[in-house]
Design an enzyme around this catalytic site. Structure first.
Site, short mmCIF file in Angstrom:
data_model
loop_
_atom_site.label_atom_id
_atom_site.label_comp_id
_atom_site.label_asym_id
_atom_site.label_seq_id
_atom_site.Cartn_x
_atom_site.Cartn_y
_atom_site.Cartn_z
CB VAL A 57 -0.99 0.00 1.18
CG1 VAL A 57 -1.76 1.31 1.25
CG2 VAL A 57 -1.95 -1.18 1.08
CB CYS A 58 3.73 2.32 2.08
SG CYS A 58 2.93 2.14 3.68
#
EC number: 1.11.1.24
Length: 164
Positions: A57-58
């Site tokens: 996600v990051c």
């Protein structure tokens, strides 16, 4: 403010930043191991806090802002995590990141504490986004309720475009 990490409630330390506040000061470490504070930044800034740059996600969040940052002239995007500067530097080099500046809060945790994103039990930062105008006023805040979810890209970019 209630945040969750993988569905489990987490306690976040620090004061919640609100629209209209003056941006709190901080000291982080850049990829050259030099300290950077709020006074070292200028203009309109997007400050993103993430748990770890090297998670799916990051990774996608930083890549998305790297691509979209060119849409907004004179805006600087900072992605701040607890990752060590060496790891951030390797990640940026491996992924061709040129429009996002990665900074580490590993040493003093001042972003985490001053922006209300430090998850002490995990030693990570919660996912959040802050847009700061050129006078250091906070004009947009998003604390992502589930830390493993994506932020609202369009709202962040819109706020940055409208900031002066």
């Amino acid at each position: 403010m209630e945040l969750k990490f993988q569905g489990n409630p987490v306690k976040v330390l620090g004061d919640e930043v609100k629209v209209g506040d003056m941006a709190p000061d901080f000291t982080v470490i850049n990829n050259s191991m030099a300290p950077i504070s709020l006074k070292d930044t200028k203009g309109v800034r997007i400050i993103l806090t993430v748990p770890s740059i090297d998670t799916p996600v990051c990774d996608l969040e930083a890549r998305t802002f790297n691509e979209r940052a060119s849409e907004i002239p004179d805006v600087t995007v900072y992605t701040i995590s607890m990752d060590l500067p060496f790891a951030q530097s390797r990640w940026c080099a491996a992924h061709g990141i040129k429009s996002v500046i990665t900074l580490s809060d590993y040493k003093d945790r001042t972003v985490g504490k001053n922006f209300g994103t430090y998850i002490e039990d995990l030693g990570l930062l919660a996912r959040a986004a802050f847009v700061i105008d050129s006078s250091n006023k906070v004009v947009f805040v998003e604390y992502v309720p589930e830390v493993t979810d994506y932020p609202n890209y369009e709202a962040i970019l819109k706020a940055a475009k409208e900031a002066k």
